[in-house]
Motif scaffolding. Structure first.
Motif, PDB file in Angstrom:
ATOM      1  N   GLY A   1       5.354 -46.262  16.582  1.00 32.41           N
ATOM      2  CA  GLY A   1       4.916 -45.020  15.967  1.00 32.41           C
ATOM      3  C   GLY A   1       5.953 -43.937  16.140  1.00 32.41           C
ATOM      4  N   PHE A   2       5.741 -42.870  15.440  1.00 28.76           N
ATOM      5  CA  PHE A   2       6.589 -41.689  15.524  1.00 28.76           C
ATOM      6  C   PHE A   2       5.688 -40.554  15.981  1.00 28.76           C
ATOM      7  CE2 PHE A   2       8.246 -44.585  12.418  1.00 28.76           C
ATOM      8  CZ  PHE A   2       9.610 -44.610  12.667  1.00 28.76           C
ATOM      9  N   THR A   3       6.191 -39.688  16.832  1.00 29.70           N
ATOM     10  CA  THR A   3       5.332 -38.682  17.425  1.00 29.70           C
ATOM     11  C   THR A   3       6.067 -37.369  17.636  1.00 29.70           C
ATOM     12  OG1 THR A   3       3.807 -38.266  19.245  1.00 29.70           O
ATOM     13  CG2 THR A   3       5.847 -39.383  19.794  1.00 29.70           C
ATOM     14  N   VAL A   4       5.295 -36.375  17.950  1.00 31.18           N
ATOM     15  CA  VAL A   4       5.829 -35.066  18.312  1.00 31.18           C
ATOM     16  C   VAL A   4       5.516 -34.841  19.777  1.00 31.18           C
ATOM     17  CG1 VAL A   4       5.579 -32.593  17.953  1.00 31.18           C
ATOM     18  CG2 VAL A   4       5.487 -34.131  16.000  1.00 31.18           C
ATOM     19  N   GLN A   5       6.490 -34.399  20.535  1.00 26.41           N
ATOM     20  CA  GLN A   5       6.263 -34.051  21.928  1.00 26.41           C
ATOM     21  C   GLN A   5       6.310 -32.535  22.029  1.00 26.41           C
ATOM     22  OE1 GLN A   5       9.218 -36.113  24.197  1.00 26.41           O
ATOM     23  NE2 GLN A   5       8.114 -38.039  24.111  1.00 26.41           N
ATOM     24  N   VAL A   6       5.190 -31.951  22.403  1.00 22.65           N
ATOM     25  CA  VAL A   6       5.078 -30.508  22.512  1.00 22.65           C
ATOM     26  C   VAL A   6       5.261 -30.113  23.969  1.00 22.65           C
ATOM     27  CG1 VAL A   6       3.555 -28.526  22.150  1.00 22.65           C
ATOM     28  CG2 VAL A   6       3.513 -30.441  20.540  1.00 22.65           C
ATOM     29  N   ASP A   7       6.049 -29.084  24.206  1.00 26.95           N
ATOM     30  CA  ASP A   7       6.246 -28.580  25.553  1.00 26.95           C
ATOM     31  C   ASP A   7       4.896 -28.137  26.105  1.00 26.95           C
ATOM     32  OD1 ASP A   7       6.790 -27.109  27.847  1.00 26.95           O
ATOM     33  OD2 ASP A   7       8.534 -26.119  26.983  1.00 26.95           O
ATOM     34  N   PRO A   8       4.424 -28.749  27.207  1.00 30.91           N
ATOM     35  CA  PRO A   8       3.105 -28.399  27.755  1.00 30.91           C
ATOM     36  C   PRO A   8       2.979 -26.919  28.104  1.00 30.91           C
ATOM     37  CG  PRO A   8       3.942 -30.372  28.814  1.00 30.91           C
ATOM     38  CD  PRO A   8       5.058 -29.816  27.966  1.00 30.91           C
TER      39      PRO A   8
ATOM     40  N   ILE B   1      17.363 -47.529  16.955  1.00 32.45           N
ATOM     41  CA  ILE B   1      16.287 -47.105  17.859  1.00 32.45           C
ATOM     42  C   ILE B   1      16.765 -45.997  18.783  1.00 32.45           C
ATOM     43  CG2 ILE B   1      14.851 -47.860  19.800  1.00 32.45           C
ATOM     44  CD1 ILE B   1      14.586 -50.574  18.303  1.00 32.45           C
ATOM     45  N   ASP B   2      17.974 -46.125  19.316  1.00 34.01           N
ATOM     46  CA  ASP B   2      18.512 -45.075  20.195  1.00 34.01           C
ATOM     47  C   ASP B   2      18.605 -43.740  19.458  1.00 34.01           C
ATOM     48  OD1 ASP B   2      18.704 -46.778  22.358  1.00 34.01           O
ATOM     49  OD2 ASP B   2      20.850 -47.187  22.073  1.00 34.01           O
ATOM     50  N   LEU B   3      19.059 -43.774  18.217  1.00 38.36           N
ATOM     51  CA  LEU B   3      19.169 -42.543  17.434  1.00 38.36           C
ATOM     52  C   LEU B   3      17.795 -41.962  17.127  1.00 38.36           C
ATOM     53  CD1 LEU B   3      22.085 -43.672  15.130  1.00 38.36           C
ATOM     54  CD2 LEU B   3      22.176 -41.840  16.841  1.00 38.36           C
ATOM     55  N   LEU B   4      16.826 -42.818  16.822  1.00 38.61           N
ATOM     56  CA  LEU B   4      15.470 -42.327  16.561  1.00 38.61           C
ATOM     57  C   LEU B   4      14.833 -41.768  17.827  1.00 38.61           C
ATOM     58  CD1 LEU B   4      14.160 -45.053  14.096  1.00 38.61           C
ATOM     59  CD2 LEU B   4      14.647 -42.648  13.579  1.00 38.61           C
ATOM     60  N   ARG B   5      15.169 -42.314  18.979  1.00 39.81           N
ATOM     61  CA  ARG B   5      14.662 -41.761  20.238  1.00 39.81           C
ATOM     62  C   ARG B   5      15.182 -40.340  20.452  1.00 39.81           C
ATOM     63  NH1 ARG B   5      15.508 -47.108  23.851  1.00 39.81           N
ATOM     64  NH2 ARG B   5      13.381 -47.858  23.766  1.00 39.81           N
ATOM     65  N   GLN B   6      16.413 -40.113  20.064  1.00 35.36           N
ATOM     66  CA  GLN B   6      17.001 -38.779  20.204  1.00 35.36           C
ATOM     67  C   GLN B   6      16.410 -37.797  19.195  1.00 35.36           C
ATOM     68  OE1 GLN B   6      21.309 -39.051  20.065  1.00 35.36           O
ATOM     69  NE2 GLN B   6      21.233 -40.933  21.256  1.00 35.36           N
ATOM     70  N   ASN B   7      16.139 -38.300  17.984  1.00 31.72           N
ATOM     71  CA  ASN B   7      15.602 -37.443  16.929  1.00 31.72           C
ATOM     72  C   ASN B   7      14.854 -38.314  15.927  1.00 31.72           C
ATOM     73  OD1 ASN B   7      14.996 -35.655  14.903  1.00 31.72           O
ATOM     74  ND2 ASN B   7      17.109 -35.196  14.367  1.00 31.72           N
ATOM     75  N   ALA B   8      13.547 -38.394  16.080  1.00 31.79           N
ATOM     76  CA  ALA B   8      12.732 -39.240  15.202  1.00 31.79           C
ATOM     77  C   ALA B   8      12.723 -38.745  13.761  1.00 31.79           C
ATOM     78  CB  ALA B   8      11.304 -39.339  15.729  1.00 31.79           C
TER      79      ALA B   8
END
Length: 145
Positions: free
Chosen positions: A49-56, A9-16
């Protein structure tokens, strides 16, 4: 859930998008064993879930405000959620302790767009008034999780 699951989980948090083989090298498992564990964590609801975080700023939603929401009478959290879900600029909303009933985080493309979103929040049923603070600059912006 064990320490290997926590490591995954820690690794997926860094790079899903990390590959199962890459994760396996770090946690000491084969790619297929990592996949089985990830599948189980998803099935068990641990990973939601897995998601993309876009720079606002790149997305054009640079203008933001935190809004205290004051309601008439007692309003249930589900009702507040329903009211705020109709305003797409609301990126976060939560009930809070203190004099306000809720705190709402709004991100918009401009001051006029922020004003429009704020007006849609203000006219929601049972909203008495709001108090807004526009963000001037972010000093610390840590990722959640």
């Amino acid at each position: 859930m064990d320490n290997i699951d926590r490591g995954i989980i820690d690794l997926l948090r860094q790079n899903a998008r990390a590959g199962y083989g890459d994760i396996g090298q770090v946690v000491g498992l084969s790619a297929s064993a990592v996949k089985r564990r990830v599948d189980r964590l998803v099935a068990d609801g641990v990973i939601r879930g897995f998601t993309v975080q876009v720079d606002p700023a790149i997305d054009g939603r640079r203008t933001e405000a935190y809004v205290e929401l004051f309601c008439r009478g007692t309003v249930a959290p589900d009702e507040l959620r329903q009211m705020m879900s109709h305003v797409p600029e609301v990126v976060e909303a939560c009930t809070v302790s203190g004099s306000a009933d809720a705190m709402v985080h709004i991100r918009a493309r401009s001051i006029p767009a922020l004003e429009d979103a704020l007006e849609r929040v203000r006219v929601a049923p049972n909203v008495d008034h709001t108090r807004s603070s526009i963000v001037l600059s972010r000093l610390i912006d840590r990722p959640i999780d």
